[in-house]
Design a protein around this motif. Structure first.
Motif, PDB file in Angstrom:
ATOM      1  N   LEU A 308       0.924  -0.981   0.077  1.00 19.83           N
ATOM      2  CA  LEU A 308       0.088  -0.170  -0.148  1.00 19.83           C
ATOM      3  C   LEU A 308       0.696   1.178  -0.178  1.00 19.83           C
ATOM      4  N   TYR A 309       1.962   1.316   0.859  1.00 18.76           N
ATOM      5  CA  TYR A 309       2.917   2.323   0.829  1.00 18.76           C
ATOM      6  C   TYR A 309       4.204   2.034   0.414  1.00 18.76           C
ATOM      7  N   ARG A 310       4.173   1.633  -0.792  1.00 22.76           N
ATOM      8  CA  ARG A 310       5.494   1.215  -1.435  1.00 22.76           C
ATOM      9  C   ARG A 310       6.316   2.350  -1.902  1.00 22.76           C
ATOM     10  N   ASP A 311       5.660   3.486  -2.378  1.00 20.79           N
ATOM     11  CA  ASP A 311       6.532   4.445  -2.932  1.00 20.79           C
ATOM     12  C   ASP A 311       7.129   5.483  -1.550  1.00 20.79           C
ATOM     13  N   THR A 312       6.245   5.632  -0.669  1.00 24.11           N
ATOM     14  CA  THR A 312       6.918   6.136   0.593  1.00 24.11           C
ATOM     15  C   THR A 312       7.997   5.358   1.189  1.00 24.11           C
ATOM     16  N   ALA A 313       7.834   3.883   1.061  1.00 20.71           N
ATOM     17  CA  ALA A 313       8.864   2.970   1.593  1.00 20.71           C
ATOM     18  C   ALA A 313      10.079   3.125   1.164  1.00 20.71           C
ATOM     19  N   THR A 314       9.810   3.289  -0.372  1.00 22.46           N
ATOM     20  CA  THR A 314      11.358   3.170  -1.148  1.00 22.46           C
ATOM     21  C   THR A 314      11.978   4.485  -0.949  1.00 22.46           C
ATOM     22  N   LEU A 315      11.033   5.615  -0.827  1.00 23.14           N
ATOM     23  CA  LEU A 315      11.942   6.788  -0.620  1.00 23.14           C
ATOM     24  C   LEU A 315      12.337   6.823   0.664  1.00 23.14           C
ATOM     25  N   LEU A 316      11.771   6.354   1.674  1.00 28.50           N
ATOM     26  CA  LEU A 316      12.436   6.503   3.094  1.00 28.50           C
ATOM     27  C   LEU A 316      13.588   5.498   3.180  1.00 28.50           C
ATOM     28  N   LEU A 317      13.507   4.294   2.575  1.00 29.06           N
ATOM     29  CA  LEU A 317      14.509   3.305   2.614  1.00 29.06           C
ATOM     30  C   LEU A 317      16.031   3.681   1.786  1.00 29.06           C
ATOM     31  N   PHE A 318      15.509   4.145   0.583  1.00 29.77           N
ATOM     32  CA  PHE A 318      16.600   4.197  -0.383  1.00 29.77           C
ATOM     33  C   PHE A 318      16.950   5.659  -0.962  1.00 29.77           C
ATOM     34  N   GLY A 319      16.055   6.429  -0.954  1.00 29.89           N
ATOM     35  CA  GLY A 319      16.300   7.946  -1.436  1.00 29.89           C
ATOM     36  C   GLY A 319      15.679   7.873  -2.712  1.00 29.89           C
ATOM     37  N   SER A 320      15.373   9.137  -3.203  1.00 31.92           N
ATOM     38  CA  SER A 320      14.574   9.853  -4.399  1.00 31.92           C
ATOM     39  C   SER A 320      15.543   8.935  -5.654  1.00 31.92           C
ATOM     40  N   GLN A 321      16.645   8.676  -5.654  1.00 33.36           N
ATOM     41  CA  GLN A 321      17.101   7.916  -6.832  1.00 33.36           C
ATOM     42  C   GLN A 321      16.867   6.663  -6.960  1.00 33.36           C
ATOM     43  N   TRP A 322      16.184   6.173  -6.067  1.00 31.41           N
ATOM     44  CA  TRP A 322      15.659   4.686  -6.044  1.00 31.41           C
ATOM     45  C   TRP A 322      14.230   4.452  -6.474  1.00 31.41           C
ATOM     46  N   SER A 323      13.680   5.487  -6.799  1.00 31.74           N
ATOM     47  CA  SER A 323      12.203   5.788  -7.205  1.00 31.74           C
ATOM     48  C   SER A 323      11.345   4.599  -8.065  1.00 31.74           C
ATOM     49  N   GLU A 324      12.386   4.004  -8.965  1.00 32.39           N
ATOM     50  CA  GLU A 324      11.962   3.077  -9.836  1.00 32.39           C
ATOM     51  C   GLU A 324      11.636   1.796  -9.260  1.00 32.39           C
ATOM     52  N   ALA A 325      12.562   1.792  -7.936  1.00 34.30           N
ATOM     53  CA  ALA A 325      12.263   0.304  -7.098  1.00 34.30           C
ATOM     54  C   ALA A 325      10.749   0.277  -6.269  1.00 34.30           C
ATOM     55  N   ALA A 326      10.002   1.162  -6.463  1.00 36.56           N
ATOM     56  CA  ALA A 326       8.731   1.195  -5.593  1.00 36.56           C
ATOM     57  C   ALA A 326       7.852   0.013  -6.013  1.00 36.56           C
ATOM     58  N   ASN A 327       7.813  -0.283  -7.232  1.00 36.73           N
ATOM     59  CA  ASN A 327       6.910  -1.275  -7.761  1.00 36.73           C
ATOM     60  C   ASN A 327       7.505  -2.635  -7.457  1.00 36.73           C
ATOM     61  N   ILE A 328       8.763  -2.759  -7.435  1.00 39.84           N
ATOM     62  CA  ILE A 328       9.313  -3.813  -6.739  1.00 39.84           C
ATOM     63  C   ILE A 328       9.191  -4.247  -5.349  1.00 39.84           C
ATOM     64  N   VAL A 329       9.181  -3.243  -4.751  1.00 45.20           N
ATOM     65  CA  VAL A 329       9.093  -3.215  -3.174  1.00 45.20           C
ATOM     66  C   VAL A 329       7.716  -3.701  -3.066  1.00 45.20           C
ATOM     67  N   GLY A 330       6.660  -3.147  -3.676  1.00 47.65           N
ATOM     68  CA  GLY A 330       5.249  -3.433  -3.390  1.00 47.65           C
ATOM     69  C   GLY A 330       4.976  -4.789  -3.973  1.00 47.65           C
ATOM     70  N   ALA A 331       5.240  -5.122  -5.022  1.00 47.80           N
ATOM     71  CA  ALA A 331       5.286  -6.672  -5.438  1.00 47.80           C
ATOM     72  C   ALA A 331       5.688  -7.495  -4.569  1.00 47.80           C
ATOM     73  N   TRP A 332       6.936  -7.509  -4.159  1.00 51.01           N
ATOM     74  CA  TRP A 332       7.511  -8.387  -3.355  1.00 51.01           C
ATOM     75  C   TRP A 332       7.018  -8.613  -1.892  1.00 51.01           C
ATOM     76  N   GLY A 333       6.553  -7.327  -1.384  1.00 54.22           N
ATOM     77  CA  GLY A 333       5.700  -7.368  -0.146  1.00 54.22           C
ATOM     78  C   GLY A 333       4.769  -8.331  -0.308  1.00 54.22           C
ATOM     79  N   LEU A 334       3.775  -8.380  -1.237  1.00 56.13           N
ATOM     80  CA  LEU A 334       2.589  -9.437  -1.413  1.00 56.13           C
ATOM     81  C   LEU A 334       3.193 -10.681  -1.544  1.00 56.13           C
TER      82      LEU A 334
END
Length: 482
Positions: A308-334
């Motif tokens: 649900l909060y993949r964009d914010t989680a990615t921003l907090l964990l990696f920083g703005s330069q890793w924004s592409e990883a948000a969908n990976i984080v969300g899909a792998w969470g499920l």
């Protein structure tokens, strides 16, 4: 240990160590992700893939044997530990020498010939790890998770104290390589200091033969498990760029680190507990379901929250330069939600029963689908491959249920009853999140929404699940574990 709260204390120390480690590790990675590029993480992913594979071979399943087997005396247990130790150490030295000698052909096979020397240096940690693997198994067998807690904290602190300063100075993957070796060295030193057992100059081939049947199948299932979690990395590294490999592996590692906080802390306790209770069918089943019920209350909201909060989680964990990883984080969470629930924990049932060959069969049936799907989907692009790999978990869930019924004799009605209240609580949290997303937007809004969702989930548990949670905790009491 004769106290009736052995399991609770063990779970408490094991969970505490994982929570502490999973607090330090993300902080370390958050800093490193802002200092190093995805390419650097891609190089380390290649090294870790090889080292973790060889590490499974050097352990050869002896550690699990020491946890699961019932010995007639302390002397016999010590003899088996000695044989396991010297066998592990010998194989580790041999494999390390072979890696160093053939480092460039190995690197070429992995698709990165230029990193032959990097792989050679990274392999040194295999020898260090072999020194502490048997001590870890003995601590788990004796439910001495407090000592493992101290070791885990020490290992977690080493990269923070060593890797981060090196990354700031070197600005390269060498900081990560040196940090991994340092962590393995610290772990070996701490466990050696705490351990009452010391390897003696004893070796008997007949003991090695006795362990081989269980250890062989245990090694097979460990290698199959390695393949499940690394085959996609190998394919990404072979087909796509180092940047995409680093993007993929660092993101999935972070999700595994967060979700693995539960599995890594509970699985060793679960295996030790079930191994001691395997001859009592009723206690065995009750112990598993009680621990499993508590696990569901933790793992379900974590997986749903990451999605649900993949964009914010990615921003907090990696920083703005890793924004592409948000969908990976969300899909792998499920995906990890399903995998941990239906694979990681049920796997301890087969290990505790001494039937790792059944678990190996389970894993091979999963790989029969996983590998072709990853290979074919990679031909259609990076993101198609990411999502296809995650969807394969549905097949894993299906065969897990079939195997638990057929080989463990699990009462599926009791098994699925444990899901009802945790799923309802998570469902209320998800509904609240979807509603809040309509008027709370952006990172600040998501942080507020996460806080409110936590309150909603906690309130649901306090009102509707308090008795069930209390009953599960009370049901774990047992004074006949040892």
């Amino acid at each position: 240990m004769t106290k009736d709260n052995t399991i609770q204390k063990s779970m408490g120390w094991s969970l505490s160590s994982e929570v502490a480690v999973k607090f330090v590790v993300p902080v370390t990675n958050m800093i490193l992700a802002r200092v190093l590029t995805p390419d650097a993480f891609g190089v380390v992913a290649v090294c870790n893939m090889l080292v973790s594979f060889v590490d499974l071979i050097t352990d050869a399943g002896f550690g699990k044997y020491l946890v699961q087997h019932d010995f007639e005396s302390e002397e016999e247990k010590g003899q088996y530990a000695d044989v396991s130790f010297w066998t592990n150490l010998g194989i580790s030295v041999l494999m390390t020498v072979l890696i160093i000698l053939f480092r460039f052909p190995i690197a070429s096979f992995l698709g990165h010939r230029d990193y032959g020397n990097v792989i050679a240096i990274a392999s040194v940690q295999l020898i260090i790890t072999s020194v502490s693997s048997i001590q870890t198994a003995i601590f788990r067998r004796e439910f001495e998770f407090k000592k493992l807690f101290v070791a885990r904290i020490s290992v977690a602190a080493a990269p923070l104290m060593i890797t981060v300063p090196l990354a700031l100075i070197l600005r390269s993957f060498w900081a990560l390589i040196i940090g991994n070796i340092s962590g393995a060295l610290v772990n070996a030193m701490v466990l050696t200091a705490f351990s009452k057992w010391r390897p003696g100059f004893f070796y008997k081939v007949t003991i090695l033969k006795r362990m081989f049947n269980y250890s062989f199948w245990s090694l097979c299932e460990a290698l199959a498990n390695w393949t499940i979690f690394w085959v996609d990395t190998f394919i990404v590294g072979s087909v796509f760029s180092e940047y995409q490999l680093g993007l993929y592996k660092n993101s999935t590692n972070m999700v595994q680190s967060i979700m693995g906080m539960i599995s890594a802390s509970m699985s060793p306790v679960l295996l030790s507990t079930l191994s001691r209770l395997k001859n009592s069918k009723e206690k065995y089943s009750d112990a598993f379901l009680n621990i499993y019920n508590l696990i569901l209350y933790l793992i379900l909201p974590m997986g749903a929250g990451l999605f649900l909060y993949r964009d914010t989680a990615t921003l907090l964990l990696f920083g703005s330069q890793w924004s592409e990883a948000a969908n990976i984080v969300g899909a792998w969470g499920l995906m990890m939600l399903c995998s941990v629930t239906f694979y990681s924990f049920p796997a301890e049932l087969y290990k505790s029963k001494g039937i790792p060959q059944v678990l190996f069969l389970f894993q091979m049936l999963y790989l029969v689908i996983l590998i072709p799907v990853c290979i074919v989907s990679a031909g259609y692009g990076f993101w198609i491959m990411v999502y296809a790999r995650c969807l394969c978990v549905l097949w894993q869930v299906f065969i897990s249920v079939i195997f638990m019924k057929k080989y463990i004799g699990m009462a599926l009605n009791k098994f699925f009853v444990t899901f009802i209240t945790p799923c309802l609580a998570t469902g209320c949290m998800v509904i609240g999140s979807v509603f809040m997303k309509t008027f709370l937007r952006g990172t600040p809004g998501d942080i507020i929404a996460i806080f409110i969702c936590t309150i909603i989930y906690t309130a649901f548990l306090a009102i509707f699940a308090r008795r069930q949670i209390t009953r599960s905790i009370s049901g774990m009491r047992d004074n006949n574990l040892k």
